[in-house]
Write a protein that holds these residues in place. Structure first.
Motif, mmCIF file in Angstrom:
data_model
loop_
_atom_site.group_PDB
_atom_site.id
_atom_site.type_symbol
_atom_site.label_atom_id
_atom_site.label_comp_id
_atom_site.label_asym_id
_atom_site.label_seq_id
_atom_site.Cartn_x
_atom_site.Cartn_y
_atom_site.Cartn_z
ATOM 1 N N ASN A 35 0.900 -1.072 0.141
ATOM 2 C CA ASN A 35 0.110 0.249 -0.243
ATOM 3 C C ASN A 35 0.987 1.151 0.178
ATOM 4 O O ASN A 35 1.569 1.409 0.984
ATOM 5 N N SER A 36 0.940 1.915 -1.156
ATOM 6 C CA SER A 36 1.627 3.143 -1.158
ATOM 7 C C SER A 36 0.696 4.499 -1.212
ATOM 8 O O SER A 36 -0.496 4.445 -1.769
ATOM 9 N N MET A 37 0.831 5.368 -0.427
ATOM 10 C CA MET A 37 -0.064 6.794 -0.264
ATOM 11 C C MET A 37 0.848 7.903 -0.567
ATOM 12 O O MET A 37 2.085 7.989 -0.268
ATOM 13 N N HIS A 38 0.254 9.024 -1.165
ATOM 14 C CA HIS A 38 0.817 10.167 -0.863
ATOM 15 C C HIS A 38 -0.409 11.198 -0.617
ATOM 16 O O HIS A 38 -1.715 11.116 -1.034
ATOM 17 N N GLY A 39 -0.070 12.206 0.133
ATOM 18 C CA GLY A 39 -1.031 13.547 0.205
ATOM 19 C C GLY A 39 -0.764 13.750 1.856
ATOM 20 O O GLY A 39 0.277 13.570 2.333
ATOM 21 N N HIS A 40 -2.098 13.793 2.550
ATOM 22 C CA HIS A 40 -2.052 14.178 3.694
ATOM 23 C C HIS A 40 -1.920 12.847 4.551
ATOM 24 O O HIS A 40 -2.949 11.932 4.921
ATOM 25 N N VAL A 41 -0.650 12.526 4.672
ATOM 26 C CA VAL A 41 -0.357 11.054 5.395
ATOM 27 C C VAL A 41 0.388 11.530 6.820
ATOM 28 O O VAL A 41 1.226 12.454 6.814
ATOM 29 N N ASN A 42 0.057 10.769 7.813
ATOM 30 C CA ASN A 42 0.878 10.990 9.101
ATOM 31 C C ASN A 42 1.066 9.520 9.707
ATOM 32 O O ASN A 42 0.513 8.487 9.246
ATOM 33 N N GLU A 43 1.797 9.259 10.586
ATOM 34 C CA GLU A 43 1.979 8.067 11.434
ATOM 35 C C GLU A 43 0.826 7.437 11.914
ATOM 36 O O GLU A 43 0.649 6.171 11.803
ATOM 37 N N ALA A 44 0.034 8.233 12.478
ATOM 38 C CA ALA A 44 -1.274 7.654 13.255
ATOM 39 C C ALA A 44 -1.951 6.870 11.961
ATOM 40 O O ALA A 44 -2.554 5.898 12.254
ATOM 41 N N MET A 45 -2.395 7.593 10.678
ATOM 42 C CA MET A 45 -3.139 7.187 9.705
ATOM 43 C C MET A 45 -2.431 5.696 9.286
ATOM 44 O O MET A 45 -2.867 4.845 8.743
ATOM 45 N N LEU A 46 -1.060 5.899 8.901
ATOM 46 C CA LEU A 46 -0.150 4.845 8.397
ATOM 47 C C LEU A 46 -0.442 3.563 9.348
ATOM 48 O O LEU A 46 -0.828 2.433 8.840
ATOM 49 N N SER A 47 -0.314 3.807 10.513
ATOM 50 C CA SER A 47 -0.420 2.755 11.578
ATOM 51 C C SER A 47 -2.110 2.181 11.499
ATOM 52 O O SER A 47 -1.979 0.906 11.603
ATOM 53 N N GLU A 48 -3.128 3.060 11.323
ATOM 54 C CA GLU A 48 -4.205 2.488 11.435
ATOM 55 C C GLU A 48 -4.524 1.516 10.124
ATOM 56 O O GLU A 48 -5.107 0.729 10.248
ATOM 57 N N MET A 49 -4.038 2.283 9.045
ATOM 58 C CA MET A 49 -4.364 1.634 7.644
ATOM 59 C C MET A 49 -3.515 -0.001 7.678
ATOM 60 O O MET A 49 -4.157 -0.892 7.298
ATOM 61 N N GLU A 50 -2.427 -0.141 8.378
ATOM 62 C CA GLU A 50 -1.716 -0.962 8.193
ATOM 63 C C GLU A 50 -2.099 -1.989 9.239
ATOM 64 O O GLU A 50 -2.670 -3.405 8.817
#
Length: 159
Positions: A123-138
């Protein structure tokens, strides 16, 4: 002059990879992914209120959509490419209510390894991305793969 509500947001890119081994032939795993997403997309990770269903049209230009009978719906992804029983490449958008704006690209690959199928998800993302969002998505994808897809396919083989 009235103050503006506009806000400049920092943007970034992120990527994570997950692997899950499923004790099943690649064909069975592929069928579950593309033909039965409603059966493995667990209730805790559905975003449309009510009794929603998740459907995938697994062809370029197709969609992964969650909807319910009252007409409420959410476009999760658009299909970019498909290589049957090998890979599914998807693109999606996260709107502000879901933490965006953010573009997300999902690659699901299947590989047969000695009696098991390894599902490799990137899963690759760009835009408004932060650690909390990344952790939640993972953690959400981990739940979907382990508690949804793997549990479904392995249970089917036991019956």
């Amino acid at each position: 002059m009235a103050p503006t509500a506009a806000k400049i947001m920092e943007t970034s890119a992120a990527r994570f990879e997950l692997d899950v081994s499923i004790r099943a032939p690649k064909e069975a795993v592929w069928r579950a992914i593309v033909e039965r997403p409603n059966d493995w997309w667990i209730a805790d990770l559905r975003c449309v209120a009510g009794e929603s269903t998740v459907e995938l049209d697994a062809r370029a230009g197709g969609t992964l959509v969650e909807s319910n009978p009252d007409g409420s719906s959410l476009l999760w992804f658009t299909v970019i490419s498909v290589e049957p029983q090998r890979s599914l490449n998807l693109a999606g958008s996260l709107a502000p209510p879901f933490g965006g704006p953010c573009q997300t690209y999902l690659l699901i690959e299947l590989e047969q390894e000695a009696g098991t199928t390894v599902v490799r998800m990137t899963n690759s993302m760009h835009g408004h991305v932060n650690e909390a969002m990344l952790s939640e998505m993972e953690s959400g994808w981990r739940m979907l793969l382990d508690n949804g897809l793997k549990a479904l396919v392995e249970a089917d083989l036991r019956t």
